[in-house]
Design a protein around this motif. Structure first.
Motif, PDB file in Angstrom:
ATOM      1  N   LYS A 269       6.559  82.740 -57.088  1.00 25.33           N
ATOM      2  CA  LYS A 269       8.433  83.582 -57.671  1.00 25.33           C
ATOM      3  C   LYS A 269       8.678  84.483 -56.386  1.00 25.33           C
ATOM      4  N   GLN A 270       8.104  85.113 -56.032  1.00 22.05           N
ATOM      5  CA  GLN A 270       8.656  86.293 -54.820  1.00 22.05           C
ATOM      6  C   GLN A 270       9.133  85.174 -54.139  1.00 22.05           C
ATOM      7  N   ILE A 273      12.919  84.157 -54.991  1.00 18.08           N
ATOM      8  CA  ILE A 273      13.826  85.708 -55.397  1.00 18.08           C
ATOM      9  C   ILE A 273      14.212  85.990 -54.563  1.00 18.08           C
ATOM     10  N   SER A 277      18.678  85.535 -52.856  1.00 23.74           N
ATOM     11  CA  SER A 277      19.061  87.135 -52.721  1.00 23.74           C
ATOM     12  C   SER A 277      19.528  86.570 -51.087  1.00 23.74           C
ATOM     13  N   VAL A 509      15.274  93.128 -57.140  1.00 27.28           N
ATOM     14  CA  VAL A 509      13.612  92.069 -57.217  1.00 27.28           C
ATOM     15  C   VAL A 509      12.668  93.471 -56.876  1.00 27.28           C
TER      16      VAL A 509
END
Length: 1079
Positions: A269-270, A273, A277, A509
């Protein structure tokens, strides 16, 4: 015919696929290779994935044809004549598998070429040819969900591997120690019981009992997790996180482990993200989509920021080159990250990118990701770029099409070693140099590449696996990276704004548990803290890509080969003991490699010392230590506590090898053919150098490795360990052949810990792990030796032990660029004079070779070598000096000492005087030189280096260096003049009046008469002696005029009266041009 297969086989493969881990299968039987297609078929049917690539490794003979086209022709012919379809029921499944699967066949000797590649199925044939190095290289190329197959011949049980004859054992056998104890194979089989992803089957796929963690478990097995008292680790120099091998979960909890699943989902998931971004960035956004892990994405982001700084000229730090060191374990995506970074460099406008690696096969992953990155940037092959391949179908060059030339080319390390014009041109004009798998490239070549690059405009990206299986990994981390780290630490006053930080993350974030996505572990520095003229940054990848975290096979392999012991554990004691209070003990290798929990902890501590202190460590060293019968292991231990379950701290470890005792017939036979057998390094080397076959018959011990704990280095523990070892070997000479009964530490000291462990069977008597030297049998040895890379610190250490150098290799080592040195110490008084004679003979050769490859040795090191044992040479007189130098050389030397000539005029005299001085032909009390003056004499006279180079090394100004050089020449000129005057005075008899007076006082009338008759001859002798003394004075030299010119314009010459006549009594006249005399 169909046969039902054990369900455990399929379950293990399904578990490996679902958890993205790997599985191990040992297939035992004469038809083991026929089951390879079955496992390949299972892999293709489990899940939805493409057919896996296969890597088939073997020693020499496959047993079948591997020519794919030939097999296809045979299959088509069979189909055409038979008229049947391809069906597994009627066709040979193995033939079909070899013909259709993407298989790469490779020899074990070419295993280095598979580094950097990824495969789904690995087949290891010829188990007897396997080595720990091969295991580490090949198994780490298998991706998650893949399979590793070991093909074994028919045997009743895998325990027969205990006595299996391995090919590497031939290198461990010597003439004096022919026996081999295969402790490594025994430990390997025991370790399989702790690996939940290992299983053993026969050639009919029946599961073998009691082998493999997937079928059973054992109480005596190698633990994967460290003991509680071994949990402390030494902190890294730059606080860079390392990979800690955790204990893998049990088989039942591997698939459904909520912690593992949640951690993987969280990091994924990070990563998503981060993708979103950076989606608006033109170059970085599409490339980040190709990353597989969060660590890899962070590294790519940092590399892109470095590359963009040279493009953005508005940045204050523009046009500042950087050196990035990317280190990680295998399978973390280093090559892929570098390939994406190369694509970013091409998109940013970099024109020349050079890639180098040990072999072209190692950079295929890099080129593959480079092409994928260009495709993500909407660039197409043949339209925007073209690829060039070599004869072996490996991509070697990528060229961009357009007006501006932009390319990525591969250079072989051998081409860099030759340093031809094309290589120099490619490196000098490079904008970016990528060194992949740098640990497998000799450190000398890495430093040569860095020295050829332009320091102000060329970035250097260097990736390496620093674990020991690649051989030179620790050389890279101990030398190159350590030098850069020290350089950064010495300049810690770096402005915060000068550090490289990736662009800030958006505010949306910051909901992650850590407060946002952390930047990668990295060290930045400004222009004042550069390595090779560049900014230094260090990046680390921890999250694996090929397989999941905590892969059981990775944990098993690291525990088996001690690959996780890259840092020495912290000492448990608070107060360090004095070296005299420490005890040297010998390690029982049967217990050390038995697989017991305490023995494994102790083994990791010892290996951690060796790995953290030596530049070259491989898993093969572990097998040599365990199996070779001539190996011995000693450890220096401090006083221990009363806790019987607590292991003592290992302050120093010594690995020793017994050598020598070669028969005269065998030695002469090998020397006559110019060959040498394996092992016995010191006997064979010195026998070849000195042509003394008697030396090979002596018995000796060679210190293979000695390592002191990093926290106590330089405190005398290494010296204490060597002194105890020398005292132990000399005890036999002092006490005769008397042997002592072997006692354990438990029997001699109740305060020592109980280190005895049991063997596999509980009924056997437990054996101790450590023995005291005072209770051990003392071998009958003649000498103690060591072979090491010559450096100033190591030489001073071994010289302090009492060893003398007897050999230094003229050509430097290819890895470290150091000269191999051999030093000896006699253990018996009868051999001391012989060893001293060997040292003096080598010393004379060393003086002659200092002007060749030894001219790069440091001055301080050369002086310490020459001071080891001063020769007992006779002092020379003037007559002997005239054999090498003439009186005109003395006059030139005197003129330079009086500041009348330039030093270039006398440079031809200095080598002769230097050699005579260091050979001891001048009286030490007459010519006293300071250490600085001796260093100048060595550099100018023996190494023949220019004064400018000496001044830079000694950090002395040129004027001060010339002043010291002038004092040296003045001392030699005065001593030479004194010897000439002394020689002339010896020819002078007593004066007649003095002789008559002495005779008259003694009442000898005959001597008085003889003195009267010799007065005339005395006058003639006085005249000749006065002429000799006058020849030493420049102002009293007799001159003659030659020619018909006037005296003002005529050339004036000096008469050399020292020349002796060849065949007549008249002295010949030698004409030597002299400057005009002052009026």
């Amino acid at each position: 015919m169909k046969k039902r297969v054990d369900e455990r086989v399929r379950q293990l493969l399904v578990r490996a696929y679902e958890t993205h881990t790997r599985a191990l299968f040992f297939v035992v039987g004469d038809h083991a290779k026929d089951q390879v297609p079955f496992f390949y078929h299972l892999l293709t049917r489990i899940g939805t994935r493409p057919r896996p690539d296969v890597l088939w490794m073997y020693k020499k003979e496959l047993g079948f044809s591997s020519h794919r086209r030939k097999r296809l022709r045979q299959l088509r012919k069979k189909l055409r004549h038979g008229g049947v379809s391809v069906d597994a029921k009627t066709e040979d499944l193995f033939e079909l598998f070899v013909s259709t699967a993407n298989i790469r066949f490779s020899y074990y000797s070419e295993s280095e070429k598979v580094l950097g590649n990824t495969y789904g199925l690995l087949v290891l044939q010829d188990f007897g040819a396997l080595t720990p190095n091969l295991l580490a290289r090949t198994i780490e190329t298998v991706q998650g969900g893949g399979l590793v197959l070991f093909l074994l011949h028919n045997m009743e049980s895998l325990r027969q591997l205990y006595t299996l004859k391995m090919d590497v054992h031939a290198h461990y056998r010597t003439e004096s120690c022919p026996d081999i104890v295969p402790r490594f194979n025994r430990r390997l089989v025991l370790s399989l019981e702790t690996c939940p992803m290992a299983l053993a089957v026969d050639d009919e796929l029946n599961v073998l009992p009691a082998v493999g963690g997937a079928s059973c478990s054992s109480a005596y097995s190698i633990p994967q997790a460290a003991n509680a008292d071994d949990s402390s680790r030494a902190q890294d120099l730059a606080s860079i996180p390392r990979i800690h091998v955790r204990s893998p979960p049990e088989v039942g909890g591997t698939v459904g482990d909520s912690n593992v699943t949640s951690e993987a989902e969280f990091r994924q998931k990070q990563l998503e993200i981060l993708w979103s971004s950076r989606a608006d960035l033109q170059v970085l956004g599409p490339l980040l989509r190709r990353t597989r892990t969060l660590d890899q994405a962070r590294v790519l982001e940092t590399l892109h920021a470095l590359l963009a700084r040279n493009v953005d000229t508005t940045t204050p730090a523009a046009l500042a080159a950087s050196m990035v060191v990317l280190t990680a374990a295998r399978g973390r995506g280093k090559s892929a990250a570098l390939g994406l970074a190369a694509a970013a460099a091409l998109a940013l406008g970099y024109t020349s990118i050079v890639v180098t690696a040990p072999a072209a096969d190692n950079v295929q992953t890099l080129f593959s990701l480079l092409v994928s990155g260009l495709n993500e940037l909407k660039l197409q092959e043949h339209t925007d770029y073209v690829l060039e391949s070599r004869h072996d179908r490996c991509i070697s060059k990528l060229s961009m099409l357009g007006r501006r030339v932009r390319q990525v080319s591969y250079l072989e390390p051998e081409a860099i070693r030759r340093v031809d014009a094309a290589t120099i041109g490619a490196l000098v004009s490079a904008d970016l140099v990528i060194i992949d798998e740098a640990a497998a490239i000799p450190l000398v070549l890495v430093k040569r590449i860095l020295s050829l690059l332009p320091s102000k405009s060329c970035h250097v990206f260097l990736s390496s696996t620093i674990f020991g299986y690649e051989g030179t990994g620790r050389s890279l981390s101990l030398k190159l990276i350590a030098q850069a780290r020290r350089h950064v630490q010495q300049n810690t006053s770096v402005a915060a704004e000068s550090r490289l930080v990736p662009p800030p993350m958006p505010e949306d974030v910051s909901h992650t548990p850590n407060g946002g996505i952390e930047p990668p572990v990295e060290h930045g520095c400004d222009s004042s803290t550069r390595q090779y003229g560049r900014r230094f940054h260090e990046l680390v990848l921890e999250e694996p890509i090929r397989y999941a975290r905590n892969d059981p096979v990775e944990a098993w392999l690291h525990a088996l080969l001690c690959l996780e012991t890259t840092e020495a554990p912290a000492l448990q004691t608070r107060a360090l003991p004095h070296p005299s209070m420490c005890t040297l003990c010998q390690v029982n290798r049967d217990v050390l490699f038995s697989g017991h929990a305490l023995a494994e902890i102790f083994l990791r501590r010892v290996m951690a010392l060796f790995v953290s202190s030596h530049y070259k460590n491989t898993p093969n060293d572990l097998q040599m230590l365990s199996d070779a019968s001539n190996q011995q292991l000693y450890v220096l231990l401090g006083p221990t506590s009363s806790d019987p379950k607590r292991l003592p701290d290992v302050l120093c470890a010594i690995q020793l090898g017994l050598e020598g005792r070669l028969s005269r017939e065998h030695t002469e036979s090998q020397l006559s053919r110019g060959k040498r057998a394996a092992g016995d390094l010191i006997p064979w080397t010195l026998t070849q150098q000195f042509q003394e076959t008697a030396f090979a018959q002596l018995a000796g011990a060679r210190v293979i490795r000695i390592a002191t704990h990093p926290d106590v280095q330089g405190m005398g523990y290494g010296t204490r360990a060597m002194e105890c070892l020398v005292e132990h070997f000399r005890r036999r000479v002092a006490s005769g052949v008397q042997q002592h009964e072997r006692k354990t530490l438990r029997e001699t000291d109740d305060a020592q810990p109980d280190l005895s462990v049991g063997s596999i069977n509980d009924d056997t008597v437990p054996e101790p792990l450590l023995y005291r030297l005072s209770e051990q049998r003392v071998p009958d040895l003649d000498y103690l030796g060591v072979s090491f890379g010559l450096s100033h610190g190591l030489y001073r250490f071994w010289n302090r032990i009492g060893m003398l150098p007897v050999y230094v290799r003229l050509t430097p080592n290819e890895v470290t660029a150091e000269h191999t040195c051999i030093m000896l110490r006699s253990l018996k008084q009868a051999h001391e004079q012989g060893f001293r004679a060997l040292h003096l003979d080598w010393r004379a050769r060393f003086l002659s070779l200092l002007s060749y490859d030894f001219r790069s040795l440091p001055l301080g090191l050369v002086l310490d070598v020459l001071r080891a044992a001063p020769p007992d040479a006779s002092l020379w007189n003037a007559a002997q000096l005239r054999l090498l130098l003439s009186m005109h050389d003395l006059r030139r030397l005197q003129a330079y000492a009086n500041h009348l000539l330039d030093y270039h005029v006398i440079l031809d005299i200095i080598p002769v005087l230097s050699r005579l001085y260091f050979e001891g032909h001048f009286a030490a009390e007459r010519i006293t030189l300071s250490p600085a003056q001796q260093a100048i004499l060595v550099g100018v006279g023996l190494q023949r280096r220019p004064l400018e180079e000496l001044g830079a090394e000694m950090q002395v100004e040129s004027a001060q260096l010339l002043a010291l050089f002038g004092k040296i020449c003045r001392k030699f000129a005065n001593e030479w003049k004194r010897l000439a005057e002394e020689e002339a005075s010896t020819d002078l008899p007593l004066h007649p009046i003095t002789e008559r007076a002495a005779s008259s006082r003694n009442g000898d009338v005959s001597q008085v008469a003889a003195a009267d008759h010799s007065s005339s001859s005395t006058s003639r002798q006085l005249t000749r002696s006065q002429q000799t003394l006058d020849s030493l004075r420049p102002d009293s030299t007799p001159y003659v005029d030659i020619g018909g010119k006037s005296s003002e314009s005529r050339p004036r010459f000096a008469l050399d009266t020292n020349m002796q006549p060849a065949d007549s009594g008249a002295a010949p006249v030698r004409l030597v041009s002299l400057p005009a005399r002052r009026s």
